[in-house]
Design an enzyme around this catalytic site. Structure first.
Site, PDB file in Angstrom:
ATOM      1  N   SER A  39      33.924   2.275   1.650  1.00  0.00           N
ATOM      2  CA  SER A  39      34.580   2.948   2.867  1.00  0.00           C
ATOM      3  C   SER A  39      35.482   4.162   1.961  1.00  0.00           C
ATOM      4  CB  SER A  39      35.818   2.063   3.297  1.00  0.00           C
ATOM      5  OG  SER A  39      34.886   0.865   4.292  1.00  0.00           O
TER       6      SER A  39
ATOM      7  N   ASP B  97      40.334   1.322  18.437  1.00  0.00           N
ATOM      8  CA  ASP B  97      40.290   2.111  19.669  1.00  0.00           C
ATOM      9  C   ASP B  97      40.022   3.685  19.229  1.00  0.00           C
ATOM     10  OD1 ASP B  97      42.457   3.135  22.056  1.00  0.00           O
ATOM     11  OD2 ASP B  97      40.156   2.741  22.284  1.00  0.00           O
TER      12      ASP B  97
ATOM     13  N   HIS C 196      42.244   3.636   6.217  1.00  0.00           N
ATOM     14  CA  HIS C 196      42.335   2.080   6.311  1.00  0.00           C
ATOM     15  C   HIS C 196      42.352   1.690   4.791  1.00  0.00           C
ATOM     16  CE1 HIS C 196      37.750   2.130   6.283  1.00  0.00           C
ATOM     17  NE2 HIS C 196      38.176   1.020   5.376  1.00  0.00           N
TER      18      HIS C 196
END
Length: 372
Positions: free
Chosen positions: A305, A229, A164
């Site tokens: 992250s 998801d 991401h």
């Protein structure tokens, strides 16, 4: 199309050989690692690079949700592990893969407002200061991405990070084409660059030296659609630098079950955005796990992250202690636990399949990727 039994064989290729209970050292298991090889490569249209970089991923699907998700089919697994490769000139390819097992391989609620600060009680993070720590292993393996995330050196020219950080699941983020990786180095008070440092030229603070990225690999399991998801299972990417970084790196390894981790703990260092310019180290207990994810409550903020999650265990074959990257810190989740919102920070586990894929991206030869 291969059936469910073939898929189970693939997933169970992780069957490990653990030391006996009388062996007091936490020991790296031996794994039978599958082989993942490219089958075909297609040229894609150049991406638009129009997505906003997100420094964290949020998902309401917690451990129970993931554990109850249907087992993917063999064809779905192959699709998830196929990947896109983005080059520095903006060209893009898609590679389909095949998966093989060699018989002789051997040895919160959704509506609840979140704070950006994921701190659990007392802030247990440690800022790492001074070149004697920052420039030495293992802290020296942590690098900063120009999109704002963290990465970890895993080979002479390769950096492991979160998908991401460069792709939002639908499009590549702004700056991904000219992605750079930053290495902390001393900034001397008098501006000198010599090797002999006197007391008058002691490092005042650190600065970043940047290296351009040559190409980036992202699994289609992330690209296929929704990061909120199952896509979080595939929130990882590998960056290849244009030139070697000349630092000691940390090898990747297959993630052991949480109960086999030393003290049940994990460690990682990242560039949390509330402490600009600082490398922040933390460790904490693993609270839960699925096949693909580790759930923990390590204090973290956006910017961390992509940090490599590692542990230190005994390497029986080499008769020494060894640190390995076993996961990638992904982001934050609010989870509905029996009607009560609970929050976790989540790391993507390096499973045998992901190990085979990432190792092949690094080495380009499956024979060098047989032992996780």
């Amino acid at each position: 199309m291969a059936g469910l039994s073939t898929l189970i064989l693939l997933l169970c290729a992780a069957k490990d050989v653990m030391p006996s209970s009388s062996h007091w050292k936490p020991t790296w298991p031996s794994y039978r690692v599958p082989v993942i090889l490219p089958q075909s490569t297609l040229n894609l249209d150049k991406p638009q690079f129009d997505a906003e970089a997100r420094l964290e991923v949020v998902s309401p699907c917690g451990p129970t949700c993931h554990k109850s998700s249907p087992l993917p089919t063999y064809e779905e697994v192959k699709n998830y592990l196929s990947y896109e490769t983005l080059y520095a000139n903006g060209s893009l390819t898609e590679t389909e893969v095949g998966i093989y097992i060699l018989s002789n391989s051997g040895d919160g609620s959704r509506g609840k407002s979140r704070t950006k600060r994921q701190i659990y009680g007392y802030d247990s993070r440690f800022s790492i200061f001074g070149k004697d720590f920052l420039l030495n292993y293992p802290f020296s393996t942590s690098v900063k991405l120009s999109t704002g995330c963290t990465g970890t050196l895993v080979a002479e020219k390769h950096v492991l990070t979160a998908a991401h950080c460069i792709h939002d699941g639908k499009s590549y983020v702004k700056g991904a084409q000219k992605l750079r990786v930053g290495f902390l180095k001393p900034k001397l008070k008098d501006g000198s660059k010599g090797a002999n440092i006197t007391n008058s030229a002691m490092p005042e603070k650190m600065k970043f030296q940047w290296i351009r990225v040559k190409r980036t690999h992202v699994p289609k399991g992330w690209i296929k659609g929704n990061a909120n998801d199952i896509g979080m299972d595939y929130d990882y990417a590998l960056l290849e630098l244009k030139k070697p970084h000349k630092r000691k790196f940390m090898k990747i390894g297959v993630s052991p079950p949480a109960r086999h981790l030393p003290g049940g703990r994990i460690h990682f260092s990242g560039y949390d955005n509330d402490r600009p310019g600082n490398l922040v180290y933390r460790f904490c207990d693993v609270k839960d796990e699925t096949y693909d994810l580790l759930y923990q409550q390590c204090d973290a903020q956006p910017g961390a992250s992509g940090s490599g999650v590692y542990v230190r265990m005994w390497k029986r074959q080499n008769h020494k202690w060894e640190r390995k990257i076993i996961g990638i810190f992904s982001g934050h989740q609010w989870v509905d636990m029996n009607g009560t919102p609970q929050d976790f920070n989540v790391a993507v586990r390096i499973t045998p399949l992901k190990y085979a894929q990432i190792c092949y991206w690094i080495k380009g030869n499956y024979l060098d990727c047989r032992e996780g």
